[in-house]
Write a protein that holds these residues in place. Structure first.
Motif, PDB file in Angstrom:
ATOM      1  N   CYS A 286      21.425  39.219 -16.930  1.00 30.44           N
ATOM      2  CA  CYS A 286      22.798  38.860 -16.565  1.00 30.44           C
ATOM      3  C   CYS A 286      23.035  37.360 -16.668  1.00 30.44           C
ATOM      4  O   CYS A 286      22.100  36.561 -16.527  1.00 30.44           O
ATOM      5  CB  CYS A 286      23.082  39.276 -15.118  1.00 30.44           C
ATOM      6  N   HIS A 287      24.292  36.985 -16.875  1.00 31.01           N
ATOM      7  CA  HIS A 287      24.699  35.609 -16.629  1.00 31.01           C
ATOM      8  C   HIS A 287      24.660  35.408 -15.115  1.00 31.01           C
ATOM      9  O   HIS A 287      25.105  36.276 -14.351  1.00 31.01           O
ATOM     10  CB  HIS A 287      26.106  35.358 -17.165  1.00 31.01           C
ATOM     11  N   ALA A 288      24.139  34.276 -14.674  1.00 31.76           N
ATOM     12  CA  ALA A 288      23.932  34.077 -13.240  1.00 31.76           C
ATOM     13  C   ALA A 288      24.248  32.651 -12.829  1.00 31.76           C
ATOM     14  O   ALA A 288      24.145  31.713 -13.627  1.00 31.76           O
ATOM     15  CB  ALA A 288      22.492  34.425 -12.856  1.00 31.76           C
ATOM     16  N   ALA A 289      24.623  32.497 -11.566  1.00 36.42           N
ATOM     17  CA  ALA A 289      24.926  31.190 -10.992  1.00 36.42           C
ATOM     18  C   ALA A 289      24.591  31.228  -9.509  1.00 36.42           C
ATOM     19  O   ALA A 289      24.486  32.306  -8.906  1.00 36.42           O
ATOM     20  CB  ALA A 289      26.393  30.827 -11.210  1.00 36.42           C
ATOM     21  N   GLY A 290      24.436  30.042  -8.903  1.00 37.86           N
ATOM     22  CA  GLY A 290      24.087  30.001  -7.493  1.00 37.86           C
ATOM     23  C   GLY A 290      24.588  28.759  -6.787  1.00 37.86           C
ATOM     24  O   GLY A 290      24.858  27.731  -7.411  1.00 37.86           O
ATOM     25  N   CYS A 291      24.741  28.864  -5.476  1.00 32.12           N
ATOM     26  CA  CYS A 291      25.025  27.733  -4.592  1.00 32.12           C
ATOM     27  C   CYS A 291      24.041  27.806  -3.432  1.00 32.12           C
ATOM     28  O   CYS A 291      23.673  28.903  -2.994  1.00 32.12           O
ATOM     29  CB  CYS A 291      26.463  27.790  -4.064  1.00 32.12           C
ATOM     30  N   TYR A 292      23.652  26.645  -2.916  1.00 32.33           N
ATOM     31  CA  TYR A 292      22.566  26.611  -1.939  1.00 32.33           C
ATOM     32  C   TYR A 292      22.895  25.648  -0.795  1.00 32.33           C
ATOM     33  O   TYR A 292      23.872  24.914  -0.834  1.00 32.33           O
ATOM     34  CB  TYR A 292      21.259  26.177  -2.609  1.00 32.33           C
ATOM     35  N   THR A 293      22.014  25.675   0.218  1.00 31.69           N
ATOM     36  CA  THR A 293      22.181  24.794   1.362  1.00 31.69           C
ATOM     37  C   THR A 293      22.239  23.334   0.928  1.00 31.69           C
ATOM     38  O   THR A 293      21.650  22.947  -0.090  1.00 31.69           O
ATOM     39  CB  THR A 293      21.028  24.970   2.365  1.00 31.69           C
ATOM     40  N   GLN A 294      22.928  22.521   1.733  1.00 33.45           N
ATOM     41  CA  GLN A 294      22.939  21.079   1.522  1.00 33.45           C
ATOM     42  C   GLN A 294      22.023  20.374   2.520  1.00 33.45           C
ATOM     43  O   GLN A 294      21.998  19.151   2.586  1.00 33.45           O
ATOM     44  CB  GLN A 294      24.367  20.552   1.616  1.00 33.45           C
ATOM     45  N   ASN A 295      21.281  21.166   3.296  1.00 37.97           N
ATOM     46  CA  ASN A 295      20.276  20.599   4.186  1.00 37.97           C
ATOM     47  C   ASN A 295      19.169  19.948   3.352  1.00 37.97           C
ATOM     48  O   ASN A 295      18.769  20.483   2.321  1.00 37.97           O
ATOM     49  CB  ASN A 295      19.692  21.709   5.064  1.00 37.97           C
ATOM     50  N   LYS A 296      18.673  18.781   3.790  1.00 37.75           N
ATOM     51  CA  LYS A 296      17.576  18.123   3.071  1.00 37.75           C
ATOM     52  C   LYS A 296      16.295  18.944   3.146  1.00 37.75           C
ATOM     53  O   LYS A 296      15.437  18.862   2.271  1.00 37.75           O
ATOM     54  CB  LYS A 296      17.353  16.714   3.625  1.00 37.75           C
ATOM     55  N   VAL A 297      16.156  19.725   4.222  1.00 40.54           N
ATOM     56  CA  VAL A 297      15.043  20.664   4.327  1.00 40.54           C
ATOM     57  C   VAL A 297      15.480  21.967   3.668  1.00 40.54           C
ATOM     58  O   VAL A 297      16.428  22.602   4.112  1.00 40.54           O
ATOM     59  CB  VAL A 297      14.661  20.922   5.801  1.00 40.54           C
ATOM     60  N   LYS A 298      14.798  22.343   2.604  1.00 38.98           N
ATOM     61  CA  LYS A 298      15.173  23.534   1.848  1.00 38.98           C
ATOM     62  C   LYS A 298      14.022  24.537   1.841  1.00 38.98           C
ATOM     63  O   LYS A 298      12.858  24.168   1.664  1.00 38.98           O
ATOM     64  CB  LYS A 298      15.551  23.164   0.413  1.00 38.98           C
ATOM     65  N   GLY A 299      14.374  25.803   2.022  1.00 41.09           N
ATOM     66  CA  GLY A 299      13.381  26.853   1.929  1.00 41.09           C
ATOM     67  C   GLY A 299      12.744  26.870   0.549  1.00 41.09           C
ATOM     68  O   GLY A 299      13.392  26.586  -0.458  1.00 41.09           O
ATOM     69  N   ALA A 300      11.454  27.229   0.494  1.00 42.25           N
ATOM     70  CA  ALA A 300      10.738  27.265  -0.777  1.00 42.25           C
ATOM     71  C   ALA A 300      11.415  28.163  -1.811  1.00 42.25           C
ATOM     72  O   ALA A 300      11.441  27.815  -3.002  1.00 42.25           O
ATOM     73  CB  ALA A 300       9.295  27.723  -0.540  1.00 42.25           C
ATOM     74  N   PRO A 301      12.002  29.311  -1.423  1.00 42.45           N
ATOM     75  CA  PRO A 301      12.659  30.145  -2.432  1.00 42.45           C
ATOM     76  C   PRO A 301      13.794  29.426  -3.159  1.00 42.45           C
ATOM     77  O   PRO A 301      14.031  29.697  -4.345  1.00 42.45           O
ATOM     78  CB  PRO A 301      13.190  31.329  -1.613  1.00 42.45           C
ATOM     79  N   ILE A 302      14.478  28.516  -2.490  1.00 38.45           N
ATOM     80  CA  ILE A 302      15.570  27.791  -3.140  1.00 38.45           C
ATOM     81  C   ILE A 302      15.034  26.921  -4.277  1.00 38.45           C
ATOM     82  O   ILE A 302      15.642  26.846  -5.350  1.00 38.45           O
ATOM     83  CB  ILE A 302      16.340  26.938  -2.112  1.00 38.45           C
ATOM     84  N   ILE A 303      13.896  26.282  -4.050  1.00 34.89           N
ATOM     85  CA  ILE A 303      13.295  25.448  -5.101  1.00 34.89           C
ATOM     86  C   ILE A 303      12.986  26.295  -6.335  1.00 34.89           C
ATOM     87  O   ILE A 303      13.257  25.888  -7.475  1.00 34.89           O
ATOM     88  CB  ILE A 303      12.011  24.768  -4.589  1.00 34.89           C
ATOM     89  N   ILE A 304      12.448  27.487  -6.106  1.00 37.92           N
ATOM     90  CA  ILE A 304      12.122  28.390  -7.213  1.00 37.92           C
ATOM     91  C   ILE A 304      13.394  28.894  -7.896  1.00 37.92           C
ATOM     92  O   ILE A 304      13.481  28.938  -9.127  1.00 37.92           O
ATOM     93  CB  ILE A 304      11.263  29.564  -6.716  1.00 37.92           C
ATOM     94  N   ASP A 305      14.400  29.264  -7.106  1.00 35.34           N
ATOM     95  CA  ASP A 305      15.647  29.779  -7.680  1.00 35.34           C
ATOM     96  C   ASP A 305      16.343  28.742  -8.545  1.00 35.34           C
ATOM     97  O   ASP A 305      16.889  29.062  -9.609  1.00 35.34           O
ATOM     98  CB  ASP A 305      16.590  30.250  -6.572  1.00 35.34           C
ATOM     99  N   GLN A 306      16.349  27.504  -8.078  1.00 36.75           N
ATOM    100  CA  GLN A 306      17.001  26.457  -8.861  1.00 36.75           C
ATOM    101  C   GLN A 306      16.327  26.292 -10.219  1.00 36.75           C
ATOM    102  O   GLN A 306      17.000  26.044 -11.223  1.00 36.75           O
ATOM    103  CB  GLN A 306      17.000  25.141  -8.081  1.00 36.75           C
TER     104      GLN A 306
END
Length: 411
Positions: free
Chosen positions: A48-68
């Motif tokens: 699929c075509h995909a897009a995402g938005c994430y927390t703006q907290n400086k502390v980010k969950g590890a899954p967010i790093i992988i997703d980006q």
């Protein structure tokens, strides 16, 4: 943006309302309560075509790093998500998040870089990968179009209800769909709050326009909700579209783009209100509508000031028409405006009463105000009398139960 709330039809199926998507949820053992599902998955039959938005907290969950990293190419096909553990602030967090992608990809027969991974729950506890590895085959075996509710249940933490929604609408004369599931109850504050939200669609739209639309709508929905003033570490909102609806590909801002934007707003506004209403310990949804502001950004700031005021939230819980707390919250909002032009109304679905005009109190019937505040939805209407821009924010009352829930969160 002129939202047309009549141009869509609510349908069943949540994230599986879009043909070609399957979902499932199981209990794998991350959560101690065996009756709670804690591992979910979603699979599209095509990339699929995909897009995402994430927390703006400086502390980010590890899954967010992988997703980006995984979404850099704008392609995704599957989702793997656990609840009960946020996989945040852990030395092996990214390793575990990527391992979840690999395990899911192997079982679903997709590429690991095409997997969206998420976690939600307690911060700072090591995520055990063994129960996830053990139960992924079972999870994938249960993938089906009717599995959307179990998937929605698997991402819940302190939520009291699973959150699903889906609509059908028209783009270029073609029926199109957006479906989704969400979670969120506490640690929710503007700038993407402790929430997960996964959307599916069949609209044919380019990746750049998909990301642009998602960011635009998130700024006016999910970034306009607050429960407790705490911005989470794991906020993730993604959308996958298989582009199968049959509309001409949307590659620019035109009528088709506006139709998609409208549909996306309807879905994310619905989730925003449901998330705020299900805030930890909440008994009432608070909606603040700011009208006739000089700029949209100022309207947004004022609306958020009102719904995040702890004093006002407590007053709503106590059903006390203490409108001065509203004006106080407006007054400490950053921006250039004249407080002496402000008027405030308390409202519900059927009635509204003026409590403040030109920055000053006016006489009102206390019983009418109490009646409005006694309902499960309270609306605050702020007129700035200084322009034509507007914005809406959503929050909830502040109750004794909120303190109890968060005082016992890990237990």
């Amino acid at each position: 943006m002129d939202i047309k709330f009549s141009n869509y039809q609510v349908i069943e199926g949540g994230i599986c309302a879009v043909k070609g998507f399957q979902a499932a949820g199981v209990h794998c053992g991350i959560r101690k309560n065996k009756s709670k599902l804690d591992l979910g998955a979603v699979l599209s039959d095509v990339p699929c075509h995909a897009a995402g938005c994430y927390t703006q907290n400086k502390v980010k969950g590890a899954p967010i790093i992988i997703d980006q990293k995984n979404l850099e190419n704008g392609i995704a096909q599957a989702i793997i998500v656990n609840s009960g553990n946020a996989n945040t602030c852990n030395v092996d967090g990214e390793e575990k998040a990527w391992k979840m992608c690999e395990l899911a990809a192997e079982a679903m027969k997709v590429k690991p870089e095409d997997v969206i991974v998420s976690s939600t729950g307690v911060i700072g506890e090591i995520l055990p990968i063994e129960p996830i590895q053990e139960h992924i085959p079972e999870l994938v075996d249960q993938l089906e179009e009717s599995g959307h509710l179990n998937a929605a249940k698997a991402i819940m933490t302190t939520d009291t209800i699973p959150k699903e929604f889906a609509i059908e609408f028209m783009v270029h004369g073609v029926p199109c769909h957006i479906g989704g599931m969400a979670k969120g109850s506490g640690m929710i504050h503007p700038n993407m709050a402790t929430l997960l939200c996964f959307l599916s669609s069949d609209v044919n739209i380019s990746v750049p326009m998909l990301q642009k639309a998602l960011k635009y709508v998130v700024d006016r929905t999910y970034n306009m909700i607050s429960v407790d003033g705490d911005t989470s570490t794991n906020d993730t909102l993604t959308i996958m579209t298989n582009c199968k609806a049959g509309n001409p590909e949307i590659t620019e801002e035109n009528e088709d783009y506006e139709a998609f934007l409208n549909g996306l707003y309807v879905v994310l506004q619905h989730f925003s209100k449901v998330l705020a209403a299900d805030g930890e310990g909440a008994t009432k949804l608070i909606e603040c509508v700011v009208t006739h502001a000089p700029t949209e950004s100022l309207a947004q700031a004022v609306a958020k000031s009102v719904i995040t005021s702890s004093l006002f939230k407590a007053a709503v819980f106590g059903e006390d028409a203490n409108w001065g707390r509203i004006l106080c919250a407006i007054g400490y909002t950053e921006g250039d405006f004249d407080i002496n032009k402000i008027s405030v109304k308390l409202a519900n679905h059927t009635k509204d009463i003026l409590v403040c005009k030109n920055g000053r109190g006016v006489e009102f019937i206390e019983e009418q105000a109490n009646f409005i505040l006694s309902g499960d939805e309270v609306r605050i209407i702020v007129n700035m009398h200084d322009g034509d821009q507007q914005a809406t924010a959503w929050g909830c009352d502040l109750t004794y139960e909120y303190v109890k829930i968060n005082g016992e969160y890990r237990s």
